[in-house]
Motif scaffolding. Sequence first.
Motif, PDB file in Angstrom:
ATOM      1  N   GLY A  55      -4.546 -31.889  -0.859  1.00  0.00           N
ATOM      2  CA  GLY A  55      -3.165 -31.534  -1.135  1.00  0.00           C
ATOM      3  C   GLY A  55      -2.256 -32.724  -1.361  1.00  0.00           C
ATOM      4  N   ASP A  56      -2.719 -33.955  -1.074  1.00  0.00           N
ATOM      5  CA  ASP A  56      -1.907 -35.139  -1.352  1.00  0.00           C
ATOM      6  C   ASP A  56      -1.710 -35.298  -2.860  1.00  0.00           C
ATOM      7  OD1 ASP A  56      -1.734 -35.667   1.307  1.00  0.00           O
ATOM      8  OD2 ASP A  56      -3.064 -37.407   1.303  1.00  0.00           O
ATOM      9  N   THR A  57      -0.664 -36.040  -3.228  1.00  0.00           N
ATOM     10  CA  THR A  57      -0.359 -36.240  -4.651  1.00  0.00           C
ATOM     11  C   THR A  57      -0.284 -37.735  -4.941  1.00  0.00           C
ATOM     12  OG1 THR A  57       0.914 -34.185  -4.631  1.00  0.00           O
ATOM     13  CG2 THR A  57       1.216 -35.618  -6.522  1.00  0.00           C
ATOM     14  N   PRO A  58      -1.393 -38.356  -5.265  1.00  0.00           N
ATOM     15  CA  PRO A  58      -1.365 -39.785  -5.586  1.00  0.00           C
ATOM     16  C   PRO A  58      -0.742 -40.047  -6.956  1.00  0.00           C
ATOM     17  CG  PRO A  58      -3.567 -38.905  -5.910  1.00  0.00           C
ATOM     18  CD  PRO A  58      -2.756 -37.802  -5.297  1.00  0.00           C
ATOM     19  N   THR A  59      -0.215 -41.244  -7.128  1.00  0.00           N
ATOM     20  CA  THR A  59       0.261 -41.711  -8.427  1.00  0.00           C
ATOM     21  C   THR A  59      -0.788 -42.649  -9.009  1.00  0.00           C
ATOM     22  OG1 THR A  59       2.599 -41.548  -7.811  1.00  0.00           O
ATOM     23  CG2 THR A  59       2.055 -43.009  -9.632  1.00  0.00           C
ATOM     24  N   TRP A  60      -1.318 -42.272 -10.146  1.00  0.00           N
ATOM     25  CA  TRP A  60      -2.316 -43.098 -10.829  1.00  0.00           C
ATOM     26  C   TRP A  60      -1.606 -44.008 -11.814  1.00  0.00           C
ATOM     27  CZ3 TRP A  60      -7.032 -43.087  -8.848  1.00  0.00           C
ATOM     28  CH2 TRP A  60      -7.456 -41.970  -8.134  1.00  0.00           C
ATOM     29  N   VAL A 634       1.554 -47.255 -17.354  1.00  0.00           N
ATOM     30  CA  VAL A 634       1.574 -45.824 -17.620  1.00  0.00           C
ATOM     31  C   VAL A 634       1.183 -45.133 -16.318  1.00  0.00           C
ATOM     32  CG1 VAL A 634       0.528 -43.923 -18.904  1.00  0.00           C
ATOM     33  CG2 VAL A 634       0.997 -46.109 -20.048  1.00  0.00           C
ATOM     34  N   CYS A 635       1.945 -44.128 -15.894  1.00  0.00           N
ATOM     35  CA  CYS A 635       1.692 -43.472 -14.614  1.00  0.00           C
ATOM     36  C   CYS A 635       1.726 -41.958 -14.757  1.00  0.00           C
ATOM     37  CB  CYS A 635       2.752 -43.866 -13.567  1.00  0.00           C
ATOM     38  SG  CYS A 635       2.928 -45.621 -13.248  1.00  0.00           S
ATOM     39  N   PHE A 636       0.976 -41.292 -13.906  1.00  0.00           N
ATOM     40  CA  PHE A 636       1.129 -39.850 -13.732  1.00  0.00           C
ATOM     41  C   PHE A 636       0.733 -39.493 -12.310  1.00  0.00           C
ATOM     42  CE2 PHE A 636      -3.360 -40.065 -14.901  1.00  0.00           C
ATOM     43  CZ  PHE A 636      -3.949 -39.116 -14.081  1.00  0.00           C
ATOM     44  N   ARG A 637       1.164 -38.331 -11.858  1.00  0.00           N
ATOM     45  CA  ARG A 637       0.811 -37.846 -10.534  1.00  0.00           C
ATOM     46  C   ARG A 637      -0.077 -36.614 -10.655  1.00  0.00           C
ATOM     47  NH1 ARG A 637       4.671 -35.631  -8.075  1.00  0.00           N
ATOM     48  NH2 ARG A 637       6.233 -35.684  -9.750  1.00  0.00           N
ATOM     49  N   ALA A 638      -0.993 -36.479  -9.709  1.00  0.00           N
ATOM     50  CA  ALA A 638      -1.895 -35.324  -9.695  1.00  0.00           C
ATOM     51  C   ALA A 638      -2.153 -34.925  -8.250  1.00  0.00           C
ATOM     52  CB  ALA A 638      -3.214 -35.649 -10.391  1.00  0.00           C
ATOM     53  N   ALA A 639      -2.103 -33.636  -7.992  1.00  0.00           N
ATOM     54  CA  ALA A 639      -2.339 -33.124  -6.643  1.00  0.00           C
ATOM     55  C   ALA A 639      -3.836 -32.967  -6.413  1.00  0.00           C
ATOM     56  CB  ALA A 639      -1.646 -31.780  -6.451  1.00  0.00           C
ATOM     57  N   ILE A 640      -4.293 -33.488  -5.281  1.00  0.00           N
ATOM     58  CA  ILE A 640      -5.701 -33.347  -4.909  1.00  0.00           C
ATOM     59  C   ILE A 640      -5.949 -31.911  -4.458  1.00  0.00           C
ATOM     60  CG2 ILE A 640      -7.504 -34.139  -3.336  1.00  0.00           C
ATOM     61  CD1 ILE A 640      -6.026 -36.819  -3.210  1.00  0.00           C
ATOM     62  N   SER A 641      -7.042 -31.352  -4.933  1.00  0.00           N
ATOM     63  CA  SER A 641      -7.373 -29.964  -4.618  1.00  0.00           C
ATOM     64  C   SER A 641      -7.470 -29.742  -3.112  1.00  0.00           C
ATOM     65  CB  SER A 641      -8.703 -29.586  -5.284  1.00  0.00           C
ATOM     66  OG  SER A 641      -9.135 -28.323  -4.860  1.00  0.00           O
ATOM     67  N   THR A 642      -7.112 -28.536  -2.697  1.00  0.00           N
ATOM     68  CA  THR A 642      -7.284 -28.157  -1.293  1.00  0.00           C
ATOM     69  C   THR A 642      -8.682 -27.603  -1.034  1.00  0.00           C
ATOM     70  OG1 THR A 642      -6.341 -25.986  -1.792  1.00  0.00           O
ATOM     71  CG2 THR A 642      -4.830 -27.691  -0.983  1.00  0.00           C
TER      72      THR A 642
END
Length: 812
Positions: A55-60, A634-642
């Motif tokens: 559920g965390d949302t890292p910034t790549w 260049v960045c984007f955020r993605a939520a890690i699956s639960t």
Amino acid sequence: MRRRARVRRLGLSVLPLFLVAAAFPSSASADPAPATTGSTLTKSVHGVSSPAGHGDTPTWVVAYDDRATTTGPATITDPVGAGQTYQAGSLHVPPGWTPSWSTDGSTFTTTEPASGTVAVRAVDPRSGPDATSMSGVLTPPVQAVATATGGDGFTPILQRTPSGVLQAWNVFHHLGATVPKLVCSDLGTGGRCPGGTWPKPLNTTPGPLGTGATGDIASTLTPQYVRDPAKSSTVYYPAVTAASIGVGCLDLAAAANCGYWPLLATGGAPSAVNSLAGLVETGGNLYGVATTGAVVCWSLSAHAACAGQPYAPIVRPSGDRPGSGDLMYGALDVVAGKVFASSSYPGLGQPELGCFDPATNAACAGWASPRPTGPAGNYTYNAYTAFGTDGTTAGVCSTTNGTTDVTTCFTVAGAPLATPATMANLPANVLAFNPEVVTDPAGHQRSYLPVWGGPYAGATFCHDWTTATACAGLPVPVTHPTVGATRDYGYSFDAPTGCLIGLGDAGVLFSMDPATGASPCLRSGAQVTLEPGEFYCDGGSGHVQGYGVARLTGITPANVDLTASRVTVLDQDGAVVANPGFAPDGSVDLSGVSATAHTSLTVTTTLVLKSSADFTGGNQPQLVVDFTGDAPQVCFRAAISTDCSVSGVSDTATGTDPAGTFTSNTVALPVAPGAACTPVVSVEKEICTSASAAKCGPGGSGPWAKQAPVGVLGLLDATAYWRITVTDHGPVGISGTHVVDSVEPSCQAADAFSLEPGQSKQVYCATHALLNLFPITNQAKVSYTPANAPAGTPPSHSAWSSAKACSLLCLL
């Protein structure tokens, strides 16, 4: 060529991640990027701990270190790794780059989908050799060009694209609602802007510009436009629909309609609302005047009609015959915060000038009655500001036309004001329109009055308010023999080039040098805004080291009069930072400007050309402004699956530019199971209560209980047979599981095993030669590792479970 120090700064931005990965095997790992002599991408992850949680949302983040030696397109593609969901609106690309999204990993669109994004992309059409820069196209000398058929455009609305291309938008005036009436021209090429067939209709419904006779907004006779102060590409214009007059909206950057707000219902008698004049802005409100003479008002901040509007008429009606669809002859101006309006009825009565005070929402003090501005039968299309010789506003003027052309001026308080000499003796039957006001390099206020009719097929009268005479260096009037018939309606001043762009009844766009009157205007220019902080998105600091240079590329310095040319540098607050001169090579040193105090710079160059030779053969000279700093990101955020099966996520980006193709290092981020992914493990220890040893071995029927009755051990040769049942209740499996027994070593001798959720395993063991008279209580538990736990995770343990072997003393 000047280059920035790359490797050292690039290392600082990602070094903490590498250090953590080296010290702690469970942390995010970043494989080294492949060795290359070309451009590189360096990947990192931010905003989460390592290991991350479900559920965390890292910034790549991917940093692009350009090493191309030639200019060309650069593309960075970054897939959204397995086990993650892209977060809408999170893609950030450096200024000048175009973002795009893909739902299948191969087809990309510049419109972000509502969901399902599996890859993102950033494209710079003109990258290299320095990615920490912004560039803008230098506008070539604007040649005369006929606009698309359908009407004349009245006045041009200038707009620069992000790449610096100068566009002229125009709305054909006094056309019906359904008629296509909006045109965009590329002044660099003389062709139409991208977007299909022009002209296009105007519509009340927001959305992309349509095609064909599908409009529902009619245009006015003398439209005046207001740009949104927060977004200059948004333009508000006076609009007429079948049911009302009001404010229409155009988004020039998006090539779209952006709404319509009605202000006053059409119709009425004996004086009807058929159209309006305006719009102008003061105090955050837009104002217009209806054909009835009433004042209408719209709030910029609220996007709604002002309270109490429409307000009482301030001028005589114009074009107000019921059912006629007539137009209003007049225009608006703002002087000292007051709204002035002219009104006339061709061939009927006297033209007038009235004043509205926004502070009282009524006629201005001293203007209880409107002032006549010409003889009966004259009419007007204008109302414009009069300035004093000191440059301050002095009042308002209106030029009327007829058998005798007359210009009349008043102070703000309503007293007569001397007529400017240049406008005092216009020939009869000359139509005059609102002038464009330009401050020349000497600081003089100049008004360029467009005219046609009478003896003129199109001309300009220029008045210098500072000297109170006709403008020095210009003929009176300025005609346009190299263009032909223009029938001038209006001009827009383009500050970067220093040229006036004109348009008139003939539908011809043309340029004019405001200093000489020459057409085309042999000048060029560009405007570039550089905000270094926008090149980074990892949330870090220290990326920007300082400003560099502004330079002209693709142009021969000998073809530019660098001494007569100008450079203006403004900061984020619009304050002038510097007015530096050009070096002989066409560069401007900006290294002395503090990047800390001035977080952005807008550099405007106005070039006086000796020759236009550099703008031929498809060559596109540029203004480039750069800074010294780390590789842009260049960045984007993605939520890690639960989903508990996700034990880690990773990311690898790829790219291409004129230097070749390249791939970033791979960053792997382990994911630790959270509370929702922690298995529930139970242990049940029991003792066999049967008198038969055959029933107490592995798989034996027992019976099994928590305590063996007295006498059973004697029948079993003083041996206690134990059964340990281990159950994984889920939600994830366990591995490396083995029994821990505090009394009987044989119970923990079994090999380690694994269990899936819902599975159980039984372990059998025995304690022999129990000759002790006292009871023996035996405890057991299990140690295990949850499935998907990162490497190096310490084992977990279940609770203890016990069973008792009794001797004779159990009876006591």
